[in-house]
Design a protein around this motif. Structure first.
Motif, mmCIF file in Angstrom:
data_model
loop_
_atom_site.group_PDB
_atom_site.id
_atom_site.type_symbol
_atom_site.label_atom_id
_atom_site.label_comp_id
_atom_site.label_asym_id
_atom_site.label_seq_id
_atom_site.Cartn_x
_atom_site.Cartn_y
_atom_site.Cartn_z
ATOM 1 N N ASP A 92 0.832 -1.201 0.000
ATOM 2 C CA ASP A 92 0.000 0.000 0.000
ATOM 3 C C ASP A 92 0.869 1.254 0.000
ATOM 4 O OD1 ASP A 92 -2.711 1.345 0.510
ATOM 5 O OD2 ASP A 92 -1.586 2.019 2.256
ATOM 6 N N ALA A 93 1.840 1.303 0.916
ATOM 7 C CA ALA A 93 2.708 2.483 1.027
ATOM 8 C C ALA A 93 3.602 2.635 -0.199
ATOM 9 C CB ALA A 93 3.547 2.387 2.300
ATOM 10 N N LEU A 94 4.154 1.530 -0.705
ATOM 11 C CA LEU A 94 5.032 1.604 -1.878
ATOM 12 C C LEU A 94 4.272 2.098 -3.114
ATOM 13 C CD1 LEU A 94 7.328 -1.570 -1.725
ATOM 14 C CD2 LEU A 94 7.928 0.804 -1.234
ATOM 15 N N THR A 95 3.029 1.666 -3.256
ATOM 16 C CA THR A 95 2.228 2.124 -4.392
ATOM 17 C C THR A 95 1.994 3.631 -4.300
ATOM 18 O OG1 THR A 95 1.099 -0.019 -4.397
ATOM 19 C CG2 THR A 95 0.104 1.738 -5.689
ATOM 20 N N HIS A 96 1.666 4.110 -3.100
ATOM 21 C CA HIS A 96 1.458 5.550 -2.914
ATOM 22 C C HIS A 96 2.736 6.340 -3.190
ATOM 23 C CE1 HIS A 96 -2.452 4.667 -1.623
ATOM 24 N NE2 HIS A 96 -2.247 4.505 -0.327
ATOM 25 N N LEU A 97 3.859 5.825 -2.732
ATOM 26 C CA LEU A 97 5.136 6.513 -2.956
ATOM 27 C C LEU A 97 5.493 6.535 -4.444
ATOM 28 C CD1 LEU A 97 7.207 5.141 0.067
ATOM 29 C CD2 LEU A 97 6.450 7.503 -0.269
ATOM 30 N N THR A 98 5.242 5.435 -5.135
ATOM 31 C CA THR A 98 5.529 5.385 -6.567
ATOM 32 C C THR A 98 4.708 6.433 -7.310
ATOM 33 O OG1 THR A 98 6.018 3.008 -6.419
ATOM 34 C CG2 THR A 98 5.546 3.894 -8.607
ATOM 35 N N PHE A 99 3.432 6.535 -6.961
ATOM 36 C CA PHE A 99 2.581 7.561 -7.558
ATOM 37 C C PHE A 99 3.114 8.961 -7.238
ATOM 38 C CE2 PHE A 99 -0.716 10.637 -6.311
ATOM 39 C CZ PHE A 99 -1.216 10.956 -7.567
ATOM 40 N N LEU A 100 3.524 9.175 -5.991
ATOM 41 C CA LEU A 100 4.001 10.490 -5.569
ATOM 42 C C LEU A 100 5.255 10.893 -6.342
ATOM 43 C CD1 LEU A 100 2.629 12.262 -3.474
ATOM 44 C CD2 LEU A 100 4.311 11.501 -1.792
ATOM 45 N N PHE A 101 6.171 9.948 -6.552
ATOM 46 C CA PHE A 101 7.396 10.232 -7.313
ATOM 47 C C PHE A 101 7.065 10.533 -8.780
ATOM 48 C CE2 PHE A 101 9.529 7.289 -4.075
ATOM 49 C CZ PHE A 101 9.852 8.359 -3.256
ATOM 50 N N ASN A 102 6.041 9.863 -9.298
ATOM 51 C CA ASN A 102 5.613 10.129 -10.674
ATOM 52 C C ASN A 102 5.118 11.569 -10.815
ATOM 53 O OD1 ASN A 102 4.816 8.774 -13.402
ATOM 54 N ND2 ASN A 102 2.975 9.885 -12.803
ATOM 55 N N GLU A 103 4.321 12.023 -9.838
ATOM 56 C CA GLU A 103 3.800 13.392 -9.888
ATOM 57 C C GLU A 103 4.905 14.407 -9.618
ATOM 58 O OE1 GLU A 103 0.469 13.607 -10.999
ATOM 59 O OE2 GLU A 103 1.178 11.546 -11.211
ATOM 60 N N ALA A 104 5.889 14.032 -8.787
ATOM 61 C CA ALA A 104 7.013 14.930 -8.512
ATOM 62 C C ALA A 104 7.787 15.235 -9.790
ATOM 63 C CB ALA A 104 7.932 14.302 -7.462
ATOM 64 N N GLU A 105 7.925 14.235 -10.639
ATOM 65 C CA GLU A 105 8.637 14.431 -11.902
ATOM 66 C C GLU A 105 7.875 15.392 -12.819
ATOM 67 O OE1 GLU A 105 11.872 13.945 -14.489
ATOM 68 O OE2 GLU A 105 11.582 13.564 -12.336
ATOM 69 N N LYS A 106 6.549 15.311 -12.800
ATOM 70 C CA LYS A 106 5.744 16.247 -13.575
ATOM 71 C C LYS A 106 5.927 17.676 -13.067
ATOM 72 C CE LYS A 106 1.827 13.188 -14.213
ATOM 73 N NZ LYS A 106 0.376 13.150 -14.023
ATOM 74 N N ILE A 107 5.935 17.836 -11.745
ATOM 75 C CA ILE A 107 6.116 19.164 -11.152
ATOM 76 C C ILE A 107 7.462 19.742 -11.584
ATOM 77 C CG2 ILE A 107 6.410 20.420 -8.970
ATOM 78 C CD1 ILE A 107 4.450 18.359 -7.714
ATOM 79 N N ARG A 108 8.499 18.897 -11.547
ATOM 80 C CA ARG A 108 9.835 19.360 -11.955
ATOM 81 C C ARG A 108 9.822 19.840 -13.406
ATOM 82 N NH1 ARG A 108 14.026 17.921 -14.917
ATOM 83 N NH2 ARG A 108 13.061 15.966 -15.613
ATOM 84 N N LYS A 109 9.217 19.064 -14.271
ATOM 85 C CA LYS A 109 9.206 19.429 -15.690
ATOM 86 C C LYS A 109 8.387 20.692 -15.948
ATOM 87 C CE LYS A 109 10.004 14.784 -17.501
ATOM 88 N NZ LYS A 109 9.434 13.644 -18.273
ATOM 89 N N ASN A 110 7.340 20.902 -15.145
ATOM 90 C CA ASN A 110 6.520 22.106 -15.300
ATOM 91 C C ASN A 110 7.203 23.343 -14.712
ATOM 92 O OD1 ASN A 110 4.571 20.574 -16.515
ATOM 93 N ND2 ASN A 110 3.154 20.587 -14.781
ATOM 94 N N ALA A 111 8.104 23.107 -13.727
ATOM 95 C CA ALA A 111 8.726 24.223 -13.014
ATOM 96 C C ALA A 111 10.033 24.681 -13.651
ATOM 97 C CB ALA A 111 8.971 23.827 -11.557
ATOM 98 N N TYR A 112 10.687 23.792 -14.399
ATOM 99 C CA TYR A 112 11.994 24.122 -14.983
ATOM 100 C C TYR A 112 11.961 23.905 -16.490
ATOM 101 C CZ TYR A 112 13.840 23.947 -10.191
ATOM 102 O OH TYR A 112 14.080 24.176 -8.858
ATOM 103 N N ASP A 113 12.744 24.703 -17.202
ATOM 104 C CA ASP A 113 12.847 24.481 -18.643
ATOM 105 C C ASP A 113 13.932 23.441 -18.933
ATOM 106 O OD1 ASP A 113 15.345 25.735 -18.463
ATOM 107 O OD2 ASP A 113 14.587 27.668 -19.184
ATOM 108 N N GLU A 114 14.194 23.159 -20.201
ATOM 109 C CA GLU A 114 15.146 22.112 -20.575
ATOM 110 C C GLU A 114 16.572 22.428 -20.133
ATOM 111 O OE1 GLU A 114 14.814 21.444 -24.723
ATOM 112 O OE2 GLU A 114 12.789 20.587 -24.613
#
Length: 596
Positions: A133-155
């Protein structure tokens, strides 16, 4: 026909993705440590994206951060976890005696400890289901963190203007005022790829429980910050998830369940209740007490007479602690023994001696046979609801004979008359608050199917102005992994499944082992299963991530509880009430004293 084949193929692909996820997670657990951004971590994330669980909504949209999913998982993970690069899963290893302040997530009863700015420990005492349960939630959280990074920084790694403004809010402490909050939401919505209104709603949902999370601004900033740092300084600031050797050694050994059950049996023995008919109820720890004791305890507290549901509504209000104390005090003086958990299971227990109930003062909705109670004096053991495969561990240990010190090798069979299971579950046709009555539990991903005779029928809930479904239910490996194609297959195929939950097959596995194989419990034991719908994962906007039941859950919760109690306190079948024609279990132990 062609459409059915395509749908079936999608369902098979999704089931394969679930199987891969669990194999990968078990591999990571056995390895003891992994990096979410490493090869294995990326494989787990890819499998989760392939599965695309309903509860994680827009997880696969590369630009939109899934806000309902973030709110859902943050309610189930320790406060401040978004700031930590090192997450360590531990067993019960003595941290409760340390100076670390326990952190208990809002929707998951587990102790967590913030070791320093970069590390949080999560204590696991409820088996593999809790880890997955916890690992699934963490995996999802890391996936969304990567989206935030890409939206916050340019190439080129340059931060956007909106990200710099968010940093001022979080790091420099420029907290938004009433005049500037809308400006802050505008910056944040750009980073999240969501609308202004969606961002505002997520902010307010998290703000409802400020003691359990650091708020949307902090969560988004630190998820993006750690993902950015790891991306630019790989191998120096990599995030890491690890499992202690003690946890890997203890998992699946019933250590906590054995201690938990031993305490219950010891209390029954010392109180002189072990030779009475015992009825087990697995439910929450408020509905049974409120049904039996709230009416007589609070009769003078209200000018107008109130029924059980109205009293439950009053008792659910935060400002009514004093009323809950009155009910608790009355219950303790009229046959209720409360056993707070000290075993690590996080499952507290109530033992109720029905011979001490004042039957004439019970609410009209509770039906009792006075002569039956006077003669049989049944005992009710209410156990808090287990989590996933913890249900097998606890029920298996509770149903085993009581070993005593009087005669070496001797033991006493537990006089269990009935087991009633009430819980929340996802419904596949209907909505929140509807009721499901299972006829079998089908364990997803295995060949294990558990048909049983359920004493509950549709007629028992005829007064309910809602949908009452009867049929097989799926016991799933994790609510956060449910996929529309898989659920549609179970609903529309010959399985004709009505809902999904996480514990039923585990409970039934333990019950059938004790009744049919070990023969420690009578095969005539009465079983009652009933669930009320917390969500419908097949309906957009009706998943668990959409929010809690609120007051909608009171009516089905108390209707099911009343029906359980009425069947225990006023059994229709005279053979049940008089104990006639009961088969005594032929025990495999030699020096056992049966009290059935």
């Amino acid at each position: 026909m062609k459409t059915e084949n395509i749908a079936l193929t999608k369902a098979q692909e999704s089931r394969n993705a679930i199987e891969r996820l669990y194999i990968e997670m078990r591999h990571l657990f056995n390895r003891g440590v992994y990096k979410p951004s490493g090869i294995t971590g990326n494989e787990v994330r890819a499998s989760l994206r392939t599965l695309s669980p309903e509860i994680y909504g827009s997880m696969n949209d590369p630009r939109k951060v899934e806000l309902n999913g973030i709110v859902y998982v943050m309610d189930r993970l320790p406060k401040g976890i978004e700031e930590c690069s090192f997450i360590k899963f531990t067993s019960e290893e003595g941290f409760e005696e340390s100076n670390f302040e326990p952190i208990i997530p809002l929707k998951r009863r587990r102790n967590c400890y913030r070791i320093d700015k970069k590390q949080v420990n999560i204590e696991v005492t409820r088996g593999r289901s809790e880890i997955y349960d916890a690992l699934t939630h963490l995996t999802f959280l890391f996936n969304e963190a990567e989206k935030i990074r890409k939206n916050a920084y340019d190439e080129d790694g340059k931060a956007s203007r909106e990200w710099n403004e968010l940093e001022k809010i979080v790091i420099e402490g420029n907290h938004p005022t009433e005049q500037t909050i809308d400006k802050a939401f505008t910056y944040l919505s750009t980073i999240l790829g969501r609308t202004f209104e969606e961002t505002k709603q997520a902010y307010h949902r998290l703000a409802e429980n400020p003691g359990h999370n650091n708020g949307l601004f902090n969560i988004v900033y630190w998820l993006g910050k750690l993902a950015s740092t790891e991306n630019s300084e790989r191998d120096i600031h990599d995030r890491e998830i690890s499992f202690t050797p003690t946890l890997r050694e203890r998992i699946g050994r019933h250590i906590h369940g054995e201690r938990w059950a031993a305490n219950i049996k010891k209390t029954l023995l010392e109180a002189g209740l072990i030779d009475r008919p015992i009825h087990i109820i697995s439910a929450n720890l408020h509905s049974v007490i409120n049904c039996l004791y709230a009416y007589p305890a609070l009769k003078e507290s209200f000018e107008e007479s109130k029924n059980i549901e109205q009293l439950a509504t009053e008792l659910s209000k935060e400002e009514n602690d004093h009323l809950r104390d009155i009910v608790d005090k009355y219950a303790r003086s009229h046959g209720m023994i409360f056993l707070p958990d000290s075993s690590g299971t996080n499952l507290s227990v109530q033992i109720i001696d029905t011979s001490k109930l004042i039957v004439s003062k019970l609410p009209p909705e509770i039906h009792c046979d006075k002569e039956f109670i006077r003669e049989k004096r049944p005992i009710i053991v209410v156990m808090d609801y287990a989590f996933g495969e913890q249900a097998y561990e606890t029920m298996d240990e509770l149903l085993k004979p009581l070993t005593t010190d009087e005669e070496p090798g001797s033991s006493i069979l537990m006089p269990i008359e009935s087991i009633s299971i009430m819980g929340k579950a996802g419904i596949l046709e209907g909505g929140k608050g509807d009721i499901m009555i299972p006829t079998a539990h089908v364990f997803e991903g295995t060949a294990d199917n558990y048909p049983f005779q359920n004493e509950f029928s549709k007629e028992d809930f005829a007064e309910m102005e809602c949908c009452v479904c009867v049929g097989p239910m799926i016991t799933v490996l994790g609510t956060s992994l449910q996929n529309r194609d898989v659920l549609s297959y179970f609903k529309n195929s010959s399985w004709q499944a009505i809902g999904l939950e996480m514990e039923g097959a585990h409970y039934q596995k333990a019950i059938q082992a004790e009744t049919m194989i070990r023969k420690n419990i009578s095969q005539d034991i009465v079983l009652r299963y009933a669930y009320y719908a917390s969500d419908n994962p097949l309906e957009t906007g009706s998943t668990l991530a959409s929010g809690s039941l609120g007051l909608i859950g009171i009516k089905p919760t108390y209707l099911i509880t009343r029906q359980i109690l009425n069947k225990i306190l006023k059994p229709k079948n005279s053979q049940i009430s008089e104990g006639k024609n009961k088969k005594k279990p032929e025990s495999v132990h030699h020096n056992e004293k049966s009290v059935l």
